[in-house]
Design a protein around this motif. Structure first.
Motif, PDB file in Angstrom:
ATOM      1  N   ARG A 216       0.847  -1.196   0.000  1.00 50.08           N
ATOM      2  CA  ARG A 216       0.000   0.000   0.000  1.00 50.08           C
ATOM      3  C   ARG A 216       0.882   1.246   0.000  1.00 50.08           C
ATOM      4  O   ARG A 216       1.794   1.375   0.828  1.00 50.08           O
ATOM      5  N   LEU A 217       0.629   2.158  -0.946  1.00 49.77           N
ATOM      6  CA  LEU A 217       1.392   3.402  -0.966  1.00 49.77           C
ATOM      7  C   LEU A 217       1.007   4.269   0.224  1.00 49.77           C
ATOM      8  O   LEU A 217      -0.145   4.254   0.678  1.00 49.77           O
ATOM      9  N   SER A 218       1.960   5.055   0.705  1.00 48.45           N
ATOM     10  CA  SER A 218       1.745   5.847   1.916  1.00 48.45           C
ATOM     11  C   SER A 218       0.733   6.966   1.693  1.00 48.45           C
ATOM     12  O   SER A 218       0.595   7.497   0.582  1.00 48.45           O
ATOM     13  N   GLU A 219       0.058   7.349   2.777  1.00 49.02           N
ATOM     14  CA  GLU A 219      -0.931   8.425   2.749  1.00 49.02           C
ATOM     15  C   GLU A 219      -0.358   9.677   3.398  1.00 49.02           C
ATOM     16  O   GLU A 219       0.363   9.599   4.388  1.00 49.02           O
ATOM     17  N   PRO A 220      -0.704  10.849   2.883  1.00 48.13           N
ATOM     18  CA  PRO A 220      -0.308  12.085   3.561  1.00 48.13           C
ATOM     19  C   PRO A 220      -1.239  12.361   4.743  1.00 48.13           C
ATOM     20  O   PRO A 220      -2.341  11.822   4.818  1.00 48.13           O
ATOM     21  N   PRO A 221      -0.821  13.211   5.665  1.00 51.03           N
ATOM     22  CA  PRO A 221      -1.720  13.599   6.758  1.00 51.03           C
ATOM     23  C   PRO A 221      -2.968  14.295   6.215  1.00 51.03           C
ATOM     24  O   PRO A 221      -2.917  15.012   5.212  1.00 51.03           O
ATOM     25  N   ASP A 222      -4.088  14.080   6.890  1.00 53.01           N
ATOM     26  CA  ASP A 222      -5.357  14.732   6.565  1.00 53.01           C
ATOM     27  C   ASP A 222      -5.839  14.389   5.152  1.00 53.01           C
ATOM     28  O   ASP A 222      -6.486  15.193   4.480  1.00 53.01           O
ATOM     29  N   LEU A 223      -5.540  13.187   4.691  1.00 54.39           N
ATOM     30  CA  LEU A 223      -5.998  12.748   3.375  1.00 54.39           C
ATOM     31  C   LEU A 223      -7.516  12.641   3.322  1.00 54.39           C
ATOM     32  O   LEU A 223      -8.139  12.096   4.235  1.00 54.39           O
ATOM     33  N   GLN A 224      -8.109  13.126   2.229  1.00 51.16           N
ATOM     34  CA  GLN A 224      -9.537  12.966   1.991  1.00 51.16           C
ATOM     35  C   GLN A 224      -9.814  11.931   0.896  1.00 51.16           C
ATOM     36  O   GLN A 224     -10.757  11.147   1.007  1.00 51.16           O
ATOM     37  N   PHE A 225      -8.979  11.922  -0.129  1.00 51.37           N
ATOM     38  CA  PHE A 225      -9.209  11.022  -1.266  1.00 51.37           C
ATOM     39  C   PHE A 225      -7.953  10.997  -2.115  1.00 51.37           C
ATOM     40  O   PHE A 225      -7.197  11.968  -2.151  1.00 51.37           O
ATOM     41  N   GLY A 226      -7.713   9.883  -2.819  1.00 53.58           N
ATOM     42  CA  GLY A 226      -6.560   9.803  -3.710  1.00 53.58           C
ATOM     43  C   GLY A 226      -6.640   8.615  -4.637  1.00 53.58           C
ATOM     44  O   GLY A 226      -7.309   7.621  -4.344  1.00 53.58           O
ATOM     45  N   TYR A 227      -5.982   8.745  -5.773  1.00 50.96           N
ATOM     46  CA  TYR A 227      -5.922   7.655  -6.743  1.00 50.96           C
ATOM     47  C   TYR A 227      -4.673   7.825  -7.594  1.00 50.96           C
ATOM     48  O   TYR A 227      -4.030   8.889  -7.583  1.00 50.96           O
ATOM     49  N   ALA A 228      -4.303   6.767  -8.329  1.00 43.73           N
ATOM     50  CA  ALA A 228      -3.109   6.783  -9.185  1.00 43.73           C
ATOM     51  C   ALA A 228      -3.505   6.502 -10.623  1.00 43.73           C
ATOM     52  O   ALA A 228      -4.523   5.849 -10.898  1.00 43.73           O
ATOM     53  N   LEU A 229      -2.679   6.981 -11.558  1.00 43.04           N
ATOM     54  CA  LEU A 229      -2.963   6.832 -12.983  1.00 43.04           C
ATOM     55  C   LEU A 229      -1.831   6.194 -13.766  1.00 43.04           C
ATOM     56  O   LEU A 229      -2.075   5.618 -14.825  1.00 43.04           O
ATOM     57  N   ALA A 230      -0.574   6.309 -13.296  1.00 40.17           N
ATOM     58  CA  ALA A 230       0.555   5.842 -14.104  1.00 40.17           C
ATOM     59  C   ALA A 230       1.715   5.461 -13.211  1.00 40.17           C
ATOM     60  O   ALA A 230       1.866   5.977 -12.092  1.00 40.17           O
ATOM     61  N   ILE A 231       2.569   4.547 -13.740  1.00 46.00           N
ATOM     62  CA  ILE A 231       3.770   4.116 -13.020  1.00 46.00           C
ATOM     63  C   ILE A 231       4.927   4.014 -13.997  1.00 46.00           C
ATOM     64  O   ILE A 231       4.742   3.635 -15.156  1.00 46.00           O
ATOM     65  N   LEU A 240      -4.327  13.706  -5.342  1.00 45.14           N
ATOM     66  CA  LEU A 240      -4.631  13.654  -3.913  1.00 45.14           C
ATOM     67  C   LEU A 240      -5.510  14.840  -3.524  1.00 45.14           C
ATOM     68  O   LEU A 240      -5.331  15.953  -4.036  1.00 45.14           O
ATOM     69  N   ARG A 241      -6.438  14.573  -2.618  1.00 43.06           N
ATOM     70  CA  ARG A 241      -7.205  15.645  -1.988  1.00 43.06           C
ATOM     71  C   ARG A 241      -6.861  15.631  -0.503  1.00 43.06           C
ATOM     72  O   ARG A 241      -7.111  14.640   0.194  1.00 43.06           O
ATOM     73  N   VAL A 242      -6.286  16.738  -0.029  1.00 42.76           N
ATOM     74  CA  VAL A 242      -5.794  16.819   1.344  1.00 42.76           C
ATOM     75  C   VAL A 242      -6.473  17.986   2.047  1.00 42.76           C
ATOM     76  O   VAL A 242      -6.525  19.105   1.519  1.00 42.76           O
ATOM     77  N   GLY A 243      -7.002  17.739   3.230  1.00 39.89           N
ATOM     78  CA  GLY A 243      -7.651  18.792   3.993  1.00 39.89           C
ATOM     79  C   GLY A 243      -8.825  19.381   3.239  1.00 39.89           C
ATOM     80  O   GLY A 243      -9.641  18.666   2.654  1.00 39.89           O
ATOM     81  N   SER A 244      -8.899  20.709   3.228  1.00 43.79           N
ATOM     82  CA  SER A 244     -10.001  21.388   2.547  1.00 43.79           C
ATOM     83  C   SER A 244      -9.653  21.798   1.123  1.00 43.79           C
ATOM     84  O   SER A 244     -10.458  22.445   0.448  1.00 43.79           O
ATOM     85  N   GLU A 245      -8.461  21.427   0.654  1.00 47.06           N
ATOM     86  CA  GLU A 245      -8.041  21.776  -0.701  1.00 47.06           C
ATOM     87  C   GLU A 245      -8.731  20.892  -1.733  1.00 47.06           C
ATOM     88  O   GLU A 245      -9.146  19.764  -1.427  1.00 47.06           O
TER      89      GLU A 245
END
Length: 331
Positions: A216-231, A240-245
């Protein structure tokens, strides 16, 4: 089927952790210049979808009399590999040896799919998993030519998604990738066979499948949502959606740590050198190097690949207002 040559003339970072990669990367801004690739004779639209990382590109072109064909551009030549005859053909990936992995879809919501590989100028249909004869989808290719994808198998009224591998050295063979949780699906394929995975749920958080282990890839603090598209070479691009941003472009370094970029919504492509292309709103595609901005892409209608030679491929808008294959280089 062999390809036939149809044309010869070719014409600052808001990171959650600091990494040695980011510190060592060159962040100098530059001017990105677009080169339109020659149109395959008789086609009305065409686009780059992958690269061999050595100045060669592949993609698809539409011909009014025969539909979508697979095309490559290399050393001043345009090569037409024709159509599978199944539906809309497109390239999903290409490796450094020039081997192409492709997909052909048709039907409502592209429900019917077959996959193929083009190597040494010859097209071969990839053997479907039994029960998934018309729903086997290639997702990527490794450096040695193995293709990975997904098969959808129906058993009565039950639908099962299976991750599969088509080994390069055993034509006609398809294998199930065992050991994965049932709710994981393939997003991308790295050159060494590492799979970028996500969950088939409302929380598609990215994972890596490497050497039989799910990471599992690491999460930032205050994560709301995230996904990946390419490697690419262990680097992962996504959002990534973090906090209220709102959602922001992001990449994960080779240690699996996330880094956020301050502009745009998502990082769509990445190469092994940390060159990232992100999608913005009402402005051109933006280019970053490990999170440091290095310019924008003029005239880009879509971006579909970033080569390890730092060229960027996709499409611009042609004179007929339809997609036209193009590449961008830094100067």
């Amino acid at each position: 089927m062999t390809g036939r040559i149809v044309m010869a003339a070719m014409l600052v970072v808001a990171a959650f952790v600091a990494t040695p990669q980011a510190a060592a990367a060159s962040g100098s801004a530059c001017t990105w210049r677009m080169q339109a690739l020659p149109a395959p004779a008789g086609s009305t639209q065409h686009q780059v979808q992958a690269t061999d990382h050595h100045g060669g590109y592949s993609g698809s072109a539409y011909f009014p009399d025969s539909g979508w064909h697979i095309i490559s551009w290399k050393n001043g030549q345009v090569i037409d590999y024709g159509s599978s005859g199944h539906g809309a053909d497109r390239v999903v990936a290409q490796n450094g040896d020039g081997t192409i992995a492709g997909l052909s879809v048709t039907g409502l919501w592209q429900a019917s799919a077959i996959s193929f590989r083009i190597r040494d100028g010859r097209r071969e249909r990839l053997t479907p998993l039994p029960g998934a004869e018309l729903n086997s989808r290639a997702f990527g290719i490794t450096g040695n030519g193995d293709v990975y994808g997904r098969a959808v198998v129906w058993e009565g009224r039950t639908m099962t998604h299976v991750v599969v591998r088509w080994p390069y050295d055993r034509p006609g063979v398809v294998e199930e990738v065992t050991g994965l949780p049932e709710d994981m699906r393939v997003v991308g394929v790295d050159h060494d066979g590492t799979l970028l995975m996500e969950r088939s749920s409302a929380d598609p958080w990215p994972h890596l499948w490497r050497d039989g282990r799910l990471i599992r890839l690491s999460e930032p603090p205050d994560l709301q949502f995230g996904y990946a598209l390419a490697i690419s070479d262990g680097l992962v691009a996504g959002s990534l959606r973090v906090g209220s941003e709102p959602n922001r472009p992001a990449y994960w370094d080779r240690d699996g740590q996330p880094h956020l970029m301050p502009e745009g919504a998502r990082a769509e492509q990445i190469n092994r050198n940390g060159l990232v292309v992100s999608a913005l709103t009402a402005t051109p595609y933006q280019v970053w190097r490990f999170g440091t901005p290095v310019g924008e892409l003029p005239g880009a209608a879509s971006v579909t690949t970033v080569g390890d030679d730092d060229t960027i491929g996709g499409a611009t808008t042609g004179p007929n207002h339809l997609p036209a294959a193009a590449v961008w280089r830094c100067s």
